[in-house]
Design a protein around this motif. Structure first.
Motif, PDB file in Angstrom:
ATOM      1  N   GLN A 661     -32.654 -66.415 -64.129  1.00  0.00           N
ATOM      2  CA  GLN A 661     -31.973 -65.934 -65.533  1.00  0.00           C
ATOM      3  C   GLN A 661     -30.890 -66.438 -64.905  1.00  0.00           C
ATOM      4  O   GLN A 661     -30.384 -67.538 -66.946  1.00  0.00           O
ATOM      5  N   GLN A 662     -29.626 -67.731 -64.524  1.00  0.00           N
ATOM      6  CA  GLN A 662     -28.878 -68.151 -64.903  1.00  0.00           C
ATOM      7  C   GLN A 662     -28.848 -69.392 -64.325  1.00  0.00           C
ATOM      8  O   GLN A 662     -28.493 -70.283 -65.366  1.00  0.00           O
ATOM      9  N   GLY A 663     -30.408 -69.365 -64.188  1.00  0.00           N
ATOM     10  CA  GLY A 663     -30.449 -71.642 -64.692  1.00  0.00           C
ATOM     11  C   GLY A 663     -30.035 -72.481 -63.999  1.00  0.00           C
ATOM     12  O   GLY A 663     -28.830 -72.172 -63.308  1.00  0.00           O
ATOM     13  N   PRO A 664     -30.700 -73.580 -64.824  1.00  0.00           N
ATOM     14  CA  PRO A 664     -30.748 -75.083 -63.330  1.00  0.00           C
ATOM     15  C   PRO A 664     -28.897 -75.627 -63.788  1.00  0.00           C
ATOM     16  O   PRO A 664     -28.773 -75.991 -62.910  1.00  0.00           O
ATOM     17  N   ASN A 665     -28.999 -75.181 -65.175  1.00  0.00           N
ATOM     18  CA  ASN A 665     -27.462 -75.644 -65.325  1.00  0.00           C
ATOM     19  C   ASN A 665     -26.442 -74.671 -63.959  1.00  0.00           C
ATOM     20  O   ASN A 665     -25.586 -75.562 -63.962  1.00  0.00           O
ATOM     21  N   TYR A 666     -26.290 -73.624 -63.779  1.00  0.00           N
ATOM     22  CA  TYR A 666     -25.738 -73.899 -63.180  1.00  0.00           C
ATOM     23  C   TYR A 666     -25.135 -73.217 -61.401  1.00  0.00           C
ATOM     24  O   TYR A 666     -24.818 -74.196 -60.904  1.00  0.00           O
ATOM     25  N   ALA A 667     -26.532 -73.610 -61.211  1.00  0.00           N
ATOM     26  CA  ALA A 667     -27.036 -73.879 -60.387  1.00  0.00           C
ATOM     27  C   ALA A 667     -26.511 -75.804 -59.547  1.00  0.00           C
ATOM     28  O   ALA A 667     -26.103 -75.599 -58.120  1.00  0.00           O
ATOM     29  N   LEU A 668     -27.038 -76.299 -60.524  1.00  0.00           N
ATOM     30  CA  LEU A 668     -26.160 -77.736 -60.360  1.00  0.00           C
ATOM     31  C   LEU A 668     -24.534 -78.174 -60.114  1.00  0.00           C
ATOM     32  O   LEU A 668     -23.864 -78.297 -59.524  1.00  0.00           O
ATOM     33  N   ALA A 669     -24.444 -76.977 -61.436  1.00  0.00           N
ATOM     34  CA  ALA A 669     -22.641 -76.954 -61.022  1.00  0.00           C
ATOM     35  C   ALA A 669     -21.902 -76.142 -59.911  1.00  0.00           C
ATOM     36  O   ALA A 669     -21.326 -77.224 -59.129  1.00  0.00           O
ATOM     37  N   LYS A 670     -22.251 -75.403 -59.144  1.00  0.00           N
ATOM     38  CA  LYS A 670     -22.223 -74.779 -58.016  1.00  0.00           C
ATOM     39  C   LYS A 670     -22.712 -75.978 -57.313  1.00  0.00           C
ATOM     40  O   LYS A 670     -22.003 -75.958 -56.305  1.00  0.00           O
ATOM     41  N   ARG A 671     -23.687 -76.266 -56.937  1.00  0.00           N
ATOM     42  CA  ARG A 671     -23.986 -77.516 -55.640  1.00  0.00           C
ATOM     43  C   ARG A 671     -23.528 -78.404 -56.010  1.00  0.00           C
ATOM     44  O   ARG A 671     -22.640 -79.343 -55.375  1.00  0.00           O
ATOM     45  N   LEU A 672     -22.187 -79.321 -57.461  1.00  0.00           N
ATOM     46  CA  LEU A 672     -21.851 -80.441 -57.171  1.00  0.00           C
ATOM     47  C   LEU A 672     -20.508 -79.684 -56.882  1.00  0.00           C
ATOM     48  O   LEU A 672     -19.410 -80.642 -55.947  1.00  0.00           O
ATOM     49  N   GLN A 673     -19.624 -78.328 -56.730  1.00  0.00           N
ATOM     50  CA  GLN A 673     -18.753 -78.124 -56.042  1.00  0.00           C
ATOM     51  C   GLN A 673     -18.921 -78.007 -54.036  1.00  0.00           C
ATOM     52  O   GLN A 673     -17.991 -78.397 -53.695  1.00  0.00           O
ATOM     53  N   HIS A 674     -20.096 -77.366 -53.963  1.00  0.00           N
ATOM     54  CA  HIS A 674     -20.351 -78.305 -52.314  1.00  0.00           C
ATOM     55  C   HIS A 674     -20.298 -78.901 -51.936  1.00  0.00           C
ATOM     56  O   HIS A 674     -19.745 -78.934 -51.058  1.00  0.00           O
ATOM     57  N   TRP A 675     -21.209 -79.781 -52.721  1.00  0.00           N
ATOM     58  CA  TRP A 675     -21.227 -81.682 -52.007  1.00  0.00           C
ATOM     59  C   TRP A 675     -19.229 -81.992 -52.215  1.00  0.00           C
ATOM     60  O   TRP A 675     -19.348 -82.361 -51.143  1.00  0.00           O
ATOM     61  N   ARG A 676     -18.289 -81.359 -53.151  1.00  0.00           N
ATOM     62  CA  ARG A 676     -16.820 -81.809 -52.789  1.00  0.00           C
ATOM     63  C   ARG A 676     -16.064 -81.208 -51.643  1.00  0.00           C
ATOM     64  O   ARG A 676     -15.788 -82.340 -50.978  1.00  0.00           O
ATOM     65  N   ALA A 677     -17.343 -80.434 -51.766  1.00  0.00           N
ATOM     66  CA  ALA A 677     -15.922 -79.009 -50.223  1.00  0.00           C
ATOM     67  C   ALA A 677     -16.779 -80.552 -49.477  1.00  0.00           C
ATOM     68  O   ALA A 677     -15.760 -80.232 -48.080  1.00  0.00           O
TER      69      ALA A 677
END
Length: 813
Positions: A661-677
């Motif tokens: 329900q949080q949606g794919p945009n939420y997942a993409l934003a979090k994946r972006l943070q993981h990638w930079r980390a």
């Protein structure tokens, strides 16, 4: 409850088509599905129009039911002696009821629509609302056909028919034309004022008539003299009465809330509104296609596909072929993690490729000129004319403390400041419960043992989104830190931040739009402080990069926005972090608050604990078993297959914490943070990336659905919702540990077999990793348990009262 008047359309907005305000396209944009839904809604609209026409004929209105012959309606499961007892005198009335049976029962397809993802609707909600109507048609009227001779049956069917004619016509025209005619919209959000109470009152009257049907037959001596048959029918009637009365007891509980909800929906549609703010066209924007459309779904798919294209083309193709991205994105993010675990090089390749693609594809607009975000960050050299510093006058907290409420959310209890041994005892309890990882306990306990770590006067923290509820601003200022704050240029935000700074032991540093010498009053300071992460991204990066060049900065991103804006604000913070790392000569530390509702590499111990909790779920076992008979996807097992690297040397456990329900945009934003980390840590930067618990912030629990779901978490082993004060404190402690302890996993010298492993340490996940059930599968169950706890006593009292009345009624005479 049943869907009387226009209420059902608001209570279950996506039953036949889609939510109000969305495009006329079916979920997933599939043309075949869209065409099917148009046909379905048009047919149902025609069917209910026929029923309404039949109801409005003067014959029915004036004479009720006519005819001289009797038609046997006894259900097949009754013994032979019972047939001929349940009859109705009807020739013209029966075709109407047959039509009602057909078109009301056809609504069961709407449960399938929700389950298959054709429409945006919860399966459980749709099921319950369809069930109520179907029960009235089959369990009340069909079994007790004399109800159809009553005024209550007529008014109930009339309320249903008018509602459904409006609703289904509204759906198919909106699907076909992109928007429904204005008069249909007005009818949909106006007729409920009368039809909803009329329908509810009529349904209750029909149910009450059904309860007394057997006694009416007995009084007319239409029950056989055979004692055995009579006793059997009496038992059946009594069981039926109890069942229907239990159903009836829900009406006074559910009706008021639904009715007020529909009024709220009407105010949203017709209420006096302020003119909508035009969507800003400056700053960071989603990429536009050849037609100028900025699609978040197609861009999100492209980002995930491009990140793995060079290492797994088949996975990239699978991402792009996903038709139902809104509800089908989860498995692709899990696969992205699995692919990244093949080798350390693969993980960094996926991360860097995804980052580069986003920075090069997302646009930055300045004065009408469109460029890529990467170009904007490298070519715009402006900064801010002023930098203001405010030194607080308060005293620093000498020891670290964690405010905590003993009673689980949503119960209220006083806040206690846990320190020293009391804090360690609670940390041990959290580990025992499965609420946090042992490494998180050790890190927070280490902060409690080192009072010297708590003096942060030598540290400089850059907070992007300083005013965020989940950010560490209050904790850092209380401990004397130097906080370089960035937040929106809104006076009320800066009035609050500055007031806290002046009363704290810390130092606040922030940019201003005018030279500091011109800001002679607080009002001028508030009005000229801050910046916009969307539109001032290059200027913020330049200002932070040039500020205090000899100091080592800890740059944390804490801004959060809903929907697609969360991706853009996360990308803005990422661009600033990347630029600061690249331009500053000193070592830069990055800080993140990860969400537990994501995909993570976890310890095998956490995976084993989840498997054990699935086998022994505690007090919810029976409840979950019953719920699964209705919802197959409810409370699914929180264990994924193990992943192995390409060499076969390392085996990894993965936790799927995605909440669809949080949606794919939420997942993409979090994946972006993981990638930079991952990329930053591999490049030599220290990275403090810790998982924060699900927290009862005001922005979350103002949503009644989330509040209800959180309210039931306490019934599931391992889960615990954190209060905001607790969450801020524990996450602040984990951040302090990462910047103070040279042996922490934040230090690049801490050995990892894959950069994705950095997220498994120091996790305060709130039970998401160790619960027996996936967090994304317990929402309905948790909310239902919450409501049962809230209204259970009322329901029980109502059932007892009705049962007593029924027994007395059945024994009378």
């Amino acid at each position: 409850m049943s869907r009387n008047g226009s209420a059902m359309a608001s209570a279950r907005p996506a039953a036949g088509g889609q939510k109000d305000g969305t495009s006329g396209q079916a979920e997933g944009g599939n043309a075949l599905v869209n065409g099917y839904l148009i046909l379905y809604n048009a047919l149902l609209a025609a069917g209910w129009s026929m029923i309404l026409y039949d109801l409005l004929r003067p014959f029915h209105l004036c004479n009720g039911v006519a005819g001289d012959h009797e038609l046997d309606l006894a259900p097949a499961w009754l013994p032979a002696q019972a047939h001929g007892l349940l009859c109705t005198d009807s020739s013209s009335g029966m075709p109407l009821f047959h039509a009602l049976q057909i078109f009301q029962t056809a609504a069961i397809l709407e449960v399938a629509h929700a389950a298959l993802g054709f429409v945006k609707a919860k399966v459980s909600t749709t099921f319950m609302q369809v069930l109520s109507r179907v029960m009235l048609v089959w369990a009340a009227c069909w079994i007790n056909p004399r109800i159809m001779n009553s005024l209550a049956f007529y008014t109930m069917t009339f309320a249903w028919a008018v509602t459904e004619v409006v609703r289904y016509n509204w759906y198919w025209t909106k699907l076909l034309l992109g928007d429904a005619p204005g008069f249909l919209t007005w009818c949909r959000y106006s007729f409920f004022v009368v039809l909803y109470p009329l329908g509810v009152a009529s349904e209750i009257a029909c149910i009450l008539q059904a309860i007394g049907y057997y006694d009416a037959l007995a009084e007319e001596q239409r029950v056989p003299d055979d004692d055995e048959t009579a006793q059997f029918l009496a038992r059946v009637a009594l069981t039926f009465n109890y069942t229907i009365m239990a159903f009836l007891s829900l009406y006074p509980i559910v009706f008021p809330g639904l009715y007020m909800h529909v009024w709220a929906q009407r105010r949203k549609v017709f209420g006096k509104r302020r003119p909508a703010r035009p969507e800003p066209t400056e700053g960071i924007q989603w990429p536009a296609d050849a037609t100028g459309t900025r699609s978040t779904s197609s861009t999100g798919q492209a980002v995930l596909a491009r990140s793995v294209m060079d290492v797994d083309p088949q996975a990239a193709v699978a991402v792009m072929k996903e038709r139902n991205w809104r509800f089908g994105y989860g498995k692709h993010f899990i696969e992205n993690v699995r692919i990244s675990l093949r080798t350390p090089e693969t993980a960094l390749k996926v991360a860097q490729t995804g980052l580069d693609y986003m920075h090069n594809q997302f646009e930055f607009v300045r004065d009408g000129k469109v460029m890529s975000l990467a170009t904007a960050m490298s070519t715009i050299t402006a900064s801010f004319p002023g930098t203001m510093t405010i030194k607080g006058s308060g005293k620093r907290d000498p020891v670290y403390k964690v405010p905590y409420r003993r009673k689980p959310y949503p119960e209220q209890s006083p806040l206690e400041d846990l320190t020293g041994e009391a804090l360690k005892k609670q940390l041990d309890q959290w580990v025992k419960n499965g609420t946090i990882e042992p490494s998180a306990r050790d890190a927070i306990a280490a902060v409690a043992d080192h009072d010297e770590w708590v003096d942060l006067s030598d540290k400089y923290f850059v907070l992007l989104g300083a005013g965020s509820a989940m950010g560490p601003y209050l904790v850092l200022m209380a401990l004397g830190a130097n906080v370089i704050a960035l937040d929106l240029d809104r006076p009320q935000i800066w009035e609050r931040l500055i007031k806290v700074a002046r009363e704290s032991a810390g130092t606040l540093i922030f940019p201003t739009k005018k030279p500091v010498a011109e800001l002679t009053t607080d009002e001028l300071i508030y009005a000229n402080a801050g910046a916009n992460l969307f539109t001032d991204t290059p200027e913020i990066c330049n200002w932070v990069s040039d500020l205090m060049p000899k100091e080592e900065f800890i740059v944390g991103g804490y801004a959060y926005l809903d929907g697609e804006k969360h991706v853009r604000v996360s990308l803005a913070m990422d661009a600033i972090k990347a630029g600061v790392i690249r331009r500053r000569k000193t070592v830069t530390t990055l800080a993140y608050l990860c969400s537990p509702t994501d995909v993570f590499v976890v310890s095998t111990d956490a995976r084993d604990a989840a498997a054990a909790n699935y086998k022994n779920p505690g007090s919810v076992k029976t409840f979950v078993s019953v719920l699964r008979t209705v919802m197959k996807k409810a409370c699914t097992k929180n264990v994924l297959p193990l992943a192995q690297d390409a060499s076969g040397t390392h085996t990894y456990a993965i936790n799927d914490g995605i909440v669809v329900q949080q949606g794919p945009n939420y997942a993409l934003a979090k994946r972006l943070q993981h990638w930079r980390a991952m990329v930053a840590r591999a490049g030599g930067s220290r990275v403090s990336s810790n998982i924060a618990p699900s927290t009862a912030t005001l922005s979350v629990v103002h949503n009644k659905s989330f509040a209800a779901a959180y309210g039931g978490w306490k019934h599931f082993p391992a889960f615990e919702v954190a209060w905001q004060e607790t969450s801020n404190a524990v996450m602040g402690a984990l951040l302090i540990h990462d910047v103070r302890n040279e042996q922490s996993k934040a230090n690049p010298s801490f050995e990892l077999s894959n950069q994705l492993e950095q997220f498994r340490y120091g996790s305060f996940h709130g039970g998401v990793w160790r619960s027996g059930y996936k967090v994304g599968s317990i929402g309905e169950a948790s909310a239902l348990l919450y409501y049962l706890g809230l209204y259970g006593p009322m329901v029980l009292i109502g059932l007892l009262g009705l049962s007593t009345a029924s027994i007395a009624y059945c024994r009378s005479g």
